[in-house]
Design an enzyme around this catalytic site. Structure first.
Site, PDB file in Angstrom:
ATOM      1  CD1 TRP A  47     -29.979  20.018  36.864  1.00 25.65           C
ATOM      2  CD2 TRP A  47     -27.772  20.129  36.474  1.00 25.65           C
ATOM      3  NE1 TRP A  47     -29.442  20.931  37.747  1.00 25.65           N
ATOM      4  CE2 TRP A  47     -28.099  21.029  37.525  1.00 25.65           C
ATOM      5  CE3 TRP A  47     -26.448  20.034  36.035  1.00 25.65           C
ATOM      6  CZ2 TRP A  47     -27.131  21.820  38.151  1.00 25.65           C
ATOM      7  CZ3 TRP A  47     -25.488  20.819  36.659  1.00 25.65           C
ATOM      8  CH2 TRP A  47     -25.833  21.701  37.715  1.00 25.65           C
ATOM      9  CD  GLU A  82     -31.035  16.004  37.943  1.00 29.00           C
ATOM     10  OE1 GLU A  82     -30.247  15.879  36.981  1.00 29.00           O
ATOM     11  OE2 GLU A  82     -30.778  15.622  39.099  1.00 29.00           O
ATOM     12  CE  LYS A 136     -29.244  21.546  41.016  1.00 32.43           C
ATOM     13  NZ  LYS A 136     -27.896  21.636  41.642  1.00 32.43           N
ATOM     14  CG  ASP A 174     -30.701  14.450  42.451  1.00 35.81           C
ATOM     15  OD1 ASP A 174     -30.636  14.405  43.688  1.00 35.81           O
ATOM     16  OD2 ASP A 174     -29.689  14.357  41.727  1.00 35.81           O
ATOM     17  CG  HIS A 190     -31.958  18.132  42.716  1.00 36.33           C
ATOM     18  ND1 HIS A 190     -31.835  18.179  41.354  1.00 36.33           N
ATOM     19  CD2 HIS A 190     -30.708  17.986  43.195  1.00 36.33           C
ATOM     20  CE1 HIS A 190     -30.565  18.048  41.014  1.00 36.33           C
ATOM     21  NE2 HIS A 190     -29.865  17.922  42.118  1.00 36.33           N
ATOM     22  CG  HIS A 243     -30.458  11.540  39.104  1.00 35.16           C
ATOM     23  ND1 HIS A 243     -29.879  12.719  38.678  1.00 35.16           N
ATOM     24  CD2 HIS A 243     -30.444  10.706  38.032  1.00 35.16           C
ATOM     25  CE1 HIS A 243     -29.551  12.593  37.404  1.00 35.16           C
ATOM     26  NE2 HIS A 243     -29.882  11.401  36.985  1.00 35.16           N
ATOM     27  CG  ASP A 261     -28.142  18.854  45.497  1.00 41.48           C
ATOM     28  OD1 ASP A 261     -28.069  17.623  45.634  1.00 41.48           O
ATOM     29  OD2 ASP A 261     -28.109  19.418  44.385  1.00 41.48           O
ATOM     30  CG  ASP A 313     -24.773  15.522  44.528  1.00 46.89           C
ATOM     31  OD1 ASP A 313     -25.680  14.817  44.080  1.00 46.89           O
ATOM     32  OD2 ASP A 313     -24.665  16.745  44.255  1.00 46.89           O
ATOM     33  CG  ASP A 365     -26.407  12.805  40.403  1.00 45.65           C
ATOM     34  OD1 ASP A 365     -25.159  12.848  40.368  1.00 45.65           O
ATOM     35  OD2 ASP A 365     -27.123  13.792  40.148  1.00 45.65           O
TER      36      ASP A 365
HETATM   37  C1  RNT Z   1     -26.956  18.390  39.569  1.00 47.18           C
HETATM   38  C2  RNT Z   1     -27.770  17.236  39.056  1.00 47.18           C
HETATM   39  C3  RNT Z   1     -27.140  16.447  37.935  1.00 47.18           C
HETATM   40  C4  RNT Z   1     -25.651  16.232  38.121  1.00 47.18           C
HETATM   41  C5  RNT Z   1     -25.036  15.314  37.102  1.00 47.18           C
HETATM   42  C6  RNT Z   1     -23.549  15.351  37.145  1.00 47.18           C
HETATM   43  O1  RNT Z   1     -27.489  18.964  40.669  1.00 47.18           O
HETATM   44  O2  RNT Z   1     -28.115  16.396  40.108  1.00 47.18           O
HETATM   45  O3  RNT Z   1     -27.812  15.250  37.795  1.00 47.18           O
HETATM   46  O4  RNT Z   1     -25.366  15.740  39.388  1.00 47.18           O
HETATM   47  O5  RNT Z   1     -25.539  15.610  35.859  1.00 47.18           O
HETATM   48 ZN    ZN Z   2     -29.097  14.482  39.646  1.00 44.11          ZN
END
Ligand code: RNT
Ligand code: ZN
Length: 426
Positions: free
Chosen positions: A191, A233, A235, A266, A269, A293, A301, A303, A333
């Site tokens: 990523w 990955e 987004k 993810d 994302h 993820h 986003d 997290d 994640d």
């Molecule tokens: C970032 C991605 C990625 C990170 C990690 C830390 O938007 O989701 O996966 O969260 O690599």
């Molecule tokens: Zn991620």
């Protein structure tokens, strides 16, 4: 007798098992299969995604950031591993550990990202081997002076590009080393934070350069796909890359398909009205496997810690219905620095496995029959009934079988550890 006592769980499970059996669902098989799915625990919840390099002030984190200042953040590899040991004790089923490159331990000597080697992960590897855990890996293309421009692998600066290509290549060698030592292929997720806050004049150049850089990383005769399983990955947007993300979804789906690497999806994302569950059947005809993820976007986003929400449930219901559990890699994640970090892991990892279990408890055969017979009302009723089924009793039994604490009984142990260990870290 407490509701989490063994006799009570056993009694509740007996009733639940019968209720599911009436609907054609075998809870015993669901428990077995749900326990067997490896979940890759991200090491970065333990320290708020800071990494173990000497802190460099004023560095951009590439738009990802843990907010909050709850006491107890792990400050070094030993503290991280101690925390993860407790986390593992509180989780049922198989886990792996997902490392990021900036958790290298170099004994105080500065080693830049393009020079990291397996030796810098010896403590992690020993720890994983002693616990029979597989390792996964991530190059860290952010939180570094050479990422400060907002561009890494897609940078117009040849030197910057070279540096990050060398980092990616170093990471794949480390991953292969892990795989050989542990006898389990290592998933390497790429990523990058590259993009721009506002409308760029050139959207083509960075994407063309990203193709070249990724190709240069993957073109390494010394690394075998049997050991190193690459994923990319994408987004929709990031903080600081609101208008333009070089590695967008379309870019990576096409890249992954043409280069035979895996797309990583993810849950945070995508646009909030998009369904990630729906994407599984759209991508799997073209890719052997997917990397997932699990995360929780709150308005963006963000997290947040994974909970058993509709997005996670729908994702694993879809995977179970498609019979493709063995074609997905599951990784966590999220990062929340505002609550006890051990509990954050436990809640997020357990919710992810609960979603897997729920998917397997789906009355799939009857749903399909209702579908085929054109009885949409029956399908809807069955889906609604599934929510009212006693799946919590099946979950508690799953925990008992795995020797993990059922229900919320793990909280006491977290509280003890907070008193004894975390609060002393201040
Ligand atoms: C970032 C991605 C990625 C990170 C990690 C830390 O938007 O989701 O996966 O969260 O690599
Ligand atoms: Zn991620």
């Amino acid at each position: 007798m407490s509701s989490t006592s063994r006799p009570n769980i056993t009694a509740a499970y007996r009733l639940a098992r019968a209720a599911y059996a009436e609907r054609g669902v075998d809870t015993e098989s669901a428990i077995r299969r749900a326990l067997a799915v490896p979940i890759s625990l991200h090491c970065w919840q333990a320290d708020d995604v800071r990494g173990l390099e000497a802190p460099r002030a004023g560095l951009d984190s590439g738009g990802i950031m843990a907010t909050g200042s709850y006491p107890g953040r792990a400050r070094n590899g030993d503290e991280m591993r101690a925390d993860l040991d407790l986390v593992l004790k509180l989780l049922p089923g198989r886990q792996r550990l997902n490392l990021h490159a900036f958790y290298a331990e170099t004994g105080g000597r500065p080693v830049d990202r393009d020079e990291i080697a397996p030796a810098h992960f010896a403590a992690w590897l020993d720890w994983a081997r002693a616990r029979r855990l597989g390792l996964d890996f991530n190059p860290t293309y952010f939180a570094h002076p050479r990422a400060a421009s907002g561009f890494t692998l897609s940078s117009a600066d040849r030197g910057v590009r070279r540096f990050w290509i060398d980092h990616g290549r170093a990471c794949r060698r480390i991953a292969q080393h892990f795989s050989r030592r542990l006898g389990s292929p290592c998933v390497v997720n790429h990523w990058i934070p590259d993009g721009t806050k506002d409308q760029p004049a050139d959207r083509f150049g960075p994407r063309a350069r990203l193709v070249e850089s990724l190709d240069a990383i993957l073109d390494d005769a010394r690394v075998s796909p049997r050991h190193c399983v690459d994923a990319v990955e994408g987004k929709l947007f990031g903080l600081g890359s609101e208008d333009y993300v070089v590695g967008s979804h379309e870019f990576y789906y096409a890249y992954a398909q043409s280069r035979r690497v895996l797309p990583c999806l993810d849950l945070g994302h995508y646009h909030p009205t998009e369904s990630v569950a729906d994407k599984v059947s759209a991508l799997l005809p073209f890719h052997p496997r997917l990397l997932l993820h699990t995360s929780r976007p709150v308005r963006w986003d963000s997290d947040h810690v994974v909970i058993l929400d509709d997005a996670v449930r729908a994702l694993f219901a879809e995977i179970a219905r498609g019979g493709v559990l063995d074609r997905v890699f599951v990784a966590l994640d999220f990062f929340d620095a505002s609550i006890n970090r051990i509990a954050a892991y436990v809640v997020g990892a357990r919710a992810t496995r609960q979603a897997i279990l729920l998917g397997l408890l789906d009355p799939a055969r009857r749903l399909r029959a209702a579908d085929a017979g054109g009885r949409g009302h029956e399908r809807l009723a069955l889906l609604e009934q599934a929510k009212a089924m006693p799946w919590g009793a099946v979950w508690d039994m799953l925990c008992l079988r795995a020797g993990a604490p059922p229900a919320e009984s793990w909280l006491d142990e977290v509280a003890r550890y907070e008193q004894k260990v975390l609060l002393r870290r201040a």
